[in-house]
Design an enzyme around this catalytic site. Structure first.
Site, PDB file in Angstrom:
ATOM      1  N   TRP A   1      69.867  -8.932  50.324  1.00  0.00           N
ATOM      2  CA  TRP A   1      68.505  -8.846  50.984  1.00  0.00           C
ATOM      3  C   TRP A   1      68.433  -8.059  52.162  1.00  0.00           C
ATOM      4  CZ3 TRP A   1      64.669 -13.701  50.840  1.00  0.00           C
ATOM      5  CH2 TRP A   1      63.712 -13.522  51.730  1.00  0.00           C
ATOM      6  N   ASP A   2      67.500  -6.967  52.058  1.00  0.00           N
ATOM      7  CA  ASP A   2      67.688  -6.076  53.073  1.00  0.00           C
ATOM      8  C   ASP A   2      66.313  -6.162  53.859  1.00  0.00           C
ATOM      9  OD1 ASP A   2      68.136  -4.002  54.492  1.00  0.00           O
ATOM     10  OD2 ASP A   2      68.715  -2.434  52.775  1.00  0.00           O
TER      11      ASP A   2
ATOM     12  N   ASP B   1      69.038  -0.161  46.105  1.00  0.00           N
ATOM     13  CA  ASP B   1      67.631   0.204  46.098  1.00  0.00           C
ATOM     14  C   ASP B   1      67.360   1.391  44.944  1.00  0.00           C
ATOM     15  OD1 ASP B   1      65.297   0.824  47.031  1.00  0.00           O
ATOM     16  OD2 ASP B   1      65.611   1.596  49.015  1.00  0.00           O
TER      17      ASP B   1
ATOM     18  N   CYS C   1      71.253  -8.402  54.972  1.00  0.00           N
ATOM     19  CA  CYS C   1      71.421  -6.980  55.494  1.00  0.00           C
ATOM     20  C   CYS C   1      70.359  -6.382  56.312  1.00  0.00           C
ATOM     21  CB  CYS C   1      71.919  -5.923  54.351  1.00  0.00           C
ATOM     22  SG  CYS C   1      71.617  -4.205  54.383  1.00  0.00           S
TER      23      CYS C   1
ATOM     24  N   ASP D   1      75.671   0.629  57.965  1.00  0.00           N
ATOM     25  CA  ASP D   1      75.526   1.545  57.148  1.00  0.00           C
ATOM     26  C   ASP D   1      76.764   2.787  57.165  1.00  0.00           C
ATOM     27  OD1 ASP D   1      73.483   0.591  55.666  1.00  0.00           O
ATOM     28  OD2 ASP D   1      71.967   1.722  56.298  1.00  0.00           O
TER      29      ASP D   1
ATOM     30  N   TRP E   1      71.465   1.830  64.981  1.00  0.00           N
ATOM     31  CA  TRP E   1      71.636   1.955  63.524  1.00  0.00           C
ATOM     32  C   TRP E   1      73.021   2.689  63.440  1.00  0.00           C
ATOM     33  CZ3 TRP E   1      71.934   6.537  60.743  1.00  0.00           C
ATOM     34  CH2 TRP E   1      72.136   6.592  59.211  1.00  0.00           C
TER      35      TRP E   1
HETATM   36  C1  GLA Z   1      69.551  -0.033  54.090  1.00  0.00           C
HETATM   37  C2  GLA Z   1      70.915  -0.859  53.778  1.00  0.00           C
HETATM   38  C3  GLA Z   1      71.562   0.270  52.760  1.00  0.00           C
HETATM   39  C4  GLA Z   1      70.896   0.292  51.589  1.00  0.00           C
HETATM   40  C5  GLA Z   1      69.593   0.970  51.928  1.00  0.00           C
HETATM   41  C6  GLA Z   1      68.796   1.201  50.729  1.00  0.00           C
HETATM   42  O1  GLA Z   1      69.640   1.047  54.789  1.00  0.00           O
HETATM   43  O2  GLA Z   1      71.670  -0.890  54.957  1.00  0.00           O
HETATM   44  O3  GLA Z   1      72.896  -0.451  52.645  1.00  0.00           O
HETATM   45  O4  GLA Z   1      70.846  -0.851  50.931  1.00  0.00           O
HETATM   46  O5  GLA Z   1      68.814   0.102  52.894  1.00  0.00           O
HETATM   47  O6  GLA Z   1      67.402   1.633  50.879  1.00  0.00           O
END
Ligand code: GLA
Length: 759
Positions: free
Chosen positions: A484-485, A373, A533, A555, A205
Site C-alpha cells: 500500500w503506497d 506500480d 509504504c 527507496d 525521501w
Molecule cells: C514509491 C515506492 C516505490 C515504488 C514506487 C512506484 O516511490 O516507494 O517502492 O513502489 O512508488 O511508483
C-alpha cells in the site's frame, strides 16, 4: 499493576522495572508525581511542592493562575492559567476557548479496551497469541461542568514490558455543539536536572529516519508533521535524554504516537526546571465538531522509561510492538522472501517479463513476486495516469492476475500486488466519473504532485469505492500480499462533501479512512500480508504497524545510506518491520557501487527481498543468491523475527564503521553485522565488544561466507575483513562482551562481514 490509594487519592502504575505515580492536588487537580525506575511507595504527593509558593488555590485563591502554571498536570487544559503547552482546547458556541478540568471519578477495568476506529495496542501475553496478559486499564474521568465536557484519560501499564499506553476520550455531555481545537494524547511533566537533550528522527525521501539530538531549552523544541501523514520529515516519536545518555547508559523518557497523520510533539523547560513533553494530533490542521452525546477518541500514546540508555529503550519498544501492537498473523510467522520488479523494470514490463524474473527467482528459493506500480488501468506506463482505476491492464498483463498467479504457483511462488488507494490521476476513469472526489479548495486548481491528486477520504462513497474495487482485485486471484503506497502529501485540503464548519476535520478523517480500509481488508482477507509504504518510508509509524507487520523503509537501498536509515528506524521499531531489499549496483539513487555481499547483509537485517533484474545478473551472482536466501531463511529470519537488537557502533557517529547484533531470546545464537565505510590506509583492526550474550555460555564463532569452493575459498569473500584468526574459535560470552572480537581492515570500500555465533 495499578494501585489506587483511596485515602491519599494517588494512583501507582507499575511495569516490570518502572513506576508511574499521579495523584489529586487540592482535592481535584490530577497531577503527575513520578515516573522512573520501580519504587515501593505510592504516596509521594510531597513531590508536587503544593506547600510552596504559590500554594494550592484553596489556600491561596489570589494566585490560582500561578498554581495552574506550575502544577505538573497529567492532562492540562488551555485558556485558564496554564501557559505551557496544553493538551486540550475547546471552543464553545460563543466562540470562546478555555476550560478547567477537575477530577470526577475513576475506575479500573480488566484488560485493554480497543479505541474505536483507531489502531491501538492490545493485551496479548508475550509469546502467547491466545492468552491475554493480566494488565488492567485505569480510567480517570475529568470534567468541566460549565462546558459539559468530560474527558477520560486512560492508562494501561503492561505487566510484561516497560510500557504504559495512554489515550483520551472527550465527551460532549452538554446541550450545545462544541468545537475541539486541540486534543493531544499525552503530557508528561518531569523534573529537569540540567543538560537534558531531546532526540528526534527527521528526514526526507531517500534519507529517512536520521537521528538528531539537541539540547532541551527554555524556548521549546518541536517535532511536527503537517503533510497529512507522519511523513519523511519527522517521526511520531521523541525521547528526553539525561546528559550524555548513550546506547548503554543514561535515563530516557520516550513518547511515541500510534498515529499516521499530522502530529506535534513539544518539549520545553520552564523557569522552575520542570520539563513538559506533550504529543498528539497537530492542532494546526485539526478541529472537530462534537455534537451533544458524541465522543471523540484521540490516538494512543506509548510511554517508556529506561535507566539503561537508548539500547534498552529500543528493545522495550521492539518487544512491545511485536507482542502488543502488530496485530497481523504474520508478526512472528516466516515472511516470504520476495522479489519486487520496481527497480528491475520500473513501468516497462509485461506479465511475460515478470515470469522471466520469477523463473530465475524461484531457482534461488525466493517465495514471492511483487508486481509493483504499473499493472492497472489503461495507461500506467508513466506516473501520470490511471491511479484510481483498480482493474488489471490486460494489454500489459496478458491472461490477467489469475493466469500470473497460476504460473507462479507452478514455480512454488505467490503473487503480491502494489496499490496506491489514496490517489487519483486526472487521466483516469475515476476522475472522469467523479472529479468532485478530489481534495480541492473552492475556485482553486489543486497542486499536482507526482502528477496526481489526493482523494477526499471524508466522503464515505470514496471509502466504499476503494474497498469494493480493491477487494474485487483480491478476489480475482489469490493475492497473498499487497504493498500500500502513498506518493504525495496532502495539499489543497478542502472537501466537496463536508459542510463549512467541518472542513478542518478532513486531515484526521483522511487517516481514519486509511485505517478503515486496511481494517476491512484484513477482516475480509485475514491471511493477507500488507506492507505499507509511502514514497519509501514517509509513513513508517506505529499506527501503520498495527495493520502491517512490515513497512517499506526507504527507496534508497544503498547500504551506506541504509546504515543511517536503519540506525534511526531500529532505534524505535523492530527489525522485523523494516522492509529492506538488495538493490542493483551502481545504486539507482546514489550511483554508488557496493559489493554484493554488503548489499545482501544489509538487507538481511530486515524483512529481506530483492529489487533488481535477476535475469541480468552474471551466473556466479545468481548462484550466490541461492545461498543468501538459504542463510536468511535458516539463520537470519528467526533472529530478525524474534531476537533482541543491540547497536554496537554507528557509522553516523564514528564516520568509519557500523556494527549491530541480533541475539536470540534464549541467548544461544547471535549474528554480528559489521560494515566498513571507506577503506582507510594504515589502520588497525577494529575491536568490537559484543552485547546481549550469556556470560557463561561458550559460543563458536564463524564468519558467514557465500560461494565457497571445495577448498574453502569463497568468491564472495576473498579479500574481505576476517576475524583476526578467530574464525572457528570458541569463546565464552563474557570474553566476547568484555574483551571483544577483532575485525581486520579490508582494502575495499564498503566491505562488510557477518559473524554467526552459536552456543
Ligand atoms: C514509491 C515506492 C516505490 C515504488 C514506487 C512506484 O516511490 O516507494 O517502492 O513502489 O512508488 O511508483
Amino acid at each position: 499493576m495499578i494501585t489506587y490509594n483511596r485515602e491519599a487519592k494517588t494512583w501507582k502504575l507499575d511495569t516490570p522495572h518502572t513506576s508511574y505515580v499521579m495523584g489529586l492536588v487540592d482535592g481535584k487537580y490530577l497531577a503527575h508525581i513520578y515516573y522512573g525506575a520501580s519504587i515501593s511507595d505510592g504516596n509521594l504527593t510531597y513531590l508536587v511542592r503544593a506547600n510552596e509558593n504559590p500554594f494550592v488555590p484553596s489556600q491561596n485563591p489570589a494566585e490560582k493562575q500561578g498554581f495552574l502554571d506550575v502544577c505538573p498536570m497529567e492532562y492540562p487544559a488551555c485558556g485558564t492559567g496554564d501557559f505551557r503547552q496544553g493538551a486540550i482546547s475547546v471552543e464553545n458556541v460563543c466562540g470562546q476557548e478555555g476550560l478547567e478540568l477537575v477530577y470526577k471519578c475513576q475506575m479500573i477495568v480488566a484488560g485493554k479496551p480497543p479505541i474505536p476506529g483507531l489502531p491501538a495496542s492490545f493485551d496479548t501475553k508475550a509469546g502467547d497469541e491466545k492468552q491475554a496478559s493480566s494488565c488492567d486499564t485505569l480510567v480517570i474521568t475529568l470534567e468541566d461542568p460549565l462546558l459539559g465536557v468530560e474527558v477520560d484519560v486512560l492508562y494501561t501499564p503492561f505487566d510484561d514490558v516497560d510500557v504504559i499506553a495512554r489515550s483520551v476520550v472527550v465527551r460532549n455531555k452538554g446541550r450545545e455543539p462544541l468545537h475541539l481545537t486541540r486534543v493531544l494524547s499525552a503530557c508528561l511533566d518531569v523534573g529537569g536536572e540540567g543538560g537534558e537533550e531531546l532526540l528526534t528522527l527527521y528526514g526526507t525521501w531517500a534519507r529517512e529516519h536520521q537521528i538528531e539530538r539537541r539540547p532541551v531549552t527554555h524556548g521549546g523544541e518541536v517535532v511536527e508533521a503537517l503533510r497529512g501523514e507522519s511523513g519523511h520529515d519527522s517521526q511520531p516519536f521523541m525521547a528526553l535524554l539525561s546528559e550524555h545518555a548513550s546506547y548503554e547508559s543514561g535515563r530516557v523518557y520516550a513518547l511515541q504516537l500510534v498515529y499516521s497523520g499530522d502530529l506535534m510533539g513539544h518539549v520545553k523547560e520552564n523557569a522552575f526546571d520542570s520539563i513538559r513533553m506533550v504529543m498528539g494530533i497537530h492542532p494546526e490542521h485539526f478541529a472537530w465538531k462534537l455534537m451533544p452525546g458524541e465522543a471523540f477518541y484521540a490516538p494512543e500514546a506509548v510511554l517508556t522509561f529506561s535507566d539503561q540508555g537508548l539500547g534498552n529503550m529500543s528493545r522495550t519498544l521492539h518487544d512491545f510492538d511485536r507482542t502488543h501492537l502488530i496485530r497481523s498473523k504474520w508478526k512472528f510467522a516466516k515472511r516470504p522472501v520476495l522479489i519486487n520488479n520496481w527497480e528491475a523494470t520500473y513501468f516497462d514490463f509485461t506479465a511475460e517479463k515478470l515470469l522471466q524474473i520469477a523463473q530465475e527467482a524461484s531457482k534461488a528459493g525466493i517465495d514471492m513476486l511483487v508486481c509493483d506500480d504499473g499493472w492497472f488501468g489503461h495507461n500506467r506506463n508513466q506516473p501520470s495516469g490511471s491511479l484510481g482505476d483498480w482493474f488489471v491492464n490486460e494489454a500489459k498483463m496478458e491472461g490477467g492476475l489469475a493466469h500470473l498467479d497460476a504460473e507462479l504457483r507452478k514455480l512454488h511462488m505467490r503473487l503480491g500486488l502494489w496499490f496506491e488507494p489514496e490517489m487519483i490521476s486526472v487521466d483516469s476513469d475515476l476522475y472522469r466519473a467523479h472529479p468532485d472526489w478530489v481534495l480541492q479548495l473552492k475556485g482553486r486548481t489543486p497542486s499536482l504532485c507526482r502528477d496526481q491528486y489526493v482523494l477526499d477520504f471524508s466522503n464515505p462513497a470514496v471509502i466504499r469505492y476503494l474497498i469494493d474495487s480493491i477487494e474485487k482485485v483480491l478476489r480475482s486471484a489469490p493475492i497473498a500480499y499487497i504493498k500500500w503506497d502513498m506518493n504525495r502529501p496532502l495539499s489543497d485540503v478542502g472537501s466537496n462533501y463536508l459542510p463549512a464548519d467541518q472542513q478542518k476535520e478532513i486531515w484526521h478523517r483522511h487517516v481514519l479512512g486509511i485505517y478503515k480500509i486496511q481494517e476491512t481488508l484484513l477482516c475480509d482477507f485475514p491471511d493477507l500480508l500488507i506492507e505499507n509504504c509511502s514514497s519509501g518510508g514517509a509513513r513508517f509509524d506505529a499506527g501503520m504497524l498495527y495493520y502491517s507487520p512490515q513497512i517499506w523503509c526507504s527507496d534508497d537501498m544503498d547500504p551506506i545510506e541504509r546504515a543511517m536509515i536503519h540506525e534511526g528506524t531500529e532505534l524505535i521499531y523492530p527489525v522485523s518491520a523494516m522492509g529492506s531489499h538488495i538493490c542493483k549496483t551502481p545504486n539507482d539513487i546514489t550511483g554508488r557501487n557496493v559489493p554484493f555481499r554488503t548489499r545482501a547483509f544489509s538487507a538481511m537485517i530486515g524483512t529481506f527481498g530483492y529489487e533488481l533484474d535477476i535475469t541480468k545478473l552474471p551466473g556466479e551472482e545468481r548462484a550466490l543468491i541461492r545461498e543468501q536466501v538459504a542463510f536468511y531463511k535458516k539463520v537470519m529470519q528467526p533472529l530478525v523475527l524474534e531476537g533482541d537488537y543491540y547497536r554496537l557502533e554507528s557509522l553516523r557517529i564514528n564516520g568509519a564503521f557500523d556494527a549491530q547484533m541480533l541475539v536470540s531470546k534464549n541467548k544461544r545464537e547471535a549474528v554480528v553485522f559489521f560494515l566498513q565505510g571507506l577503506a582507510r590506509p594504515n589502520t588497525k583492526s577494529r575491536l568490537l565488544r559484543l552485547q546481549g550474550l550469556d556470560p557463561l555460555r561458550n559460543y563458536r564463532i564463524e564468519e558467514v561466507k557465500f560461494g565457497s569452493d571445495s577448498e574453502g575459498n569463497s568468491s564472495d569473500w576473498m579479500d574481505g575483513p576476517v576475524l583476526g584468526g578467530m574464525d572457528g574459535a570458541v569463546l565464552t560470552g563474557d570474553t566476547l562482551m568484555h574483551a571483544g572480537i577483532l575485525i581486520e581492515h579490508a582494502r575495499i570500500d564498503f566491505w562488510s562481514t557477518m559473524v554467526h555465533l552459536k552456543s
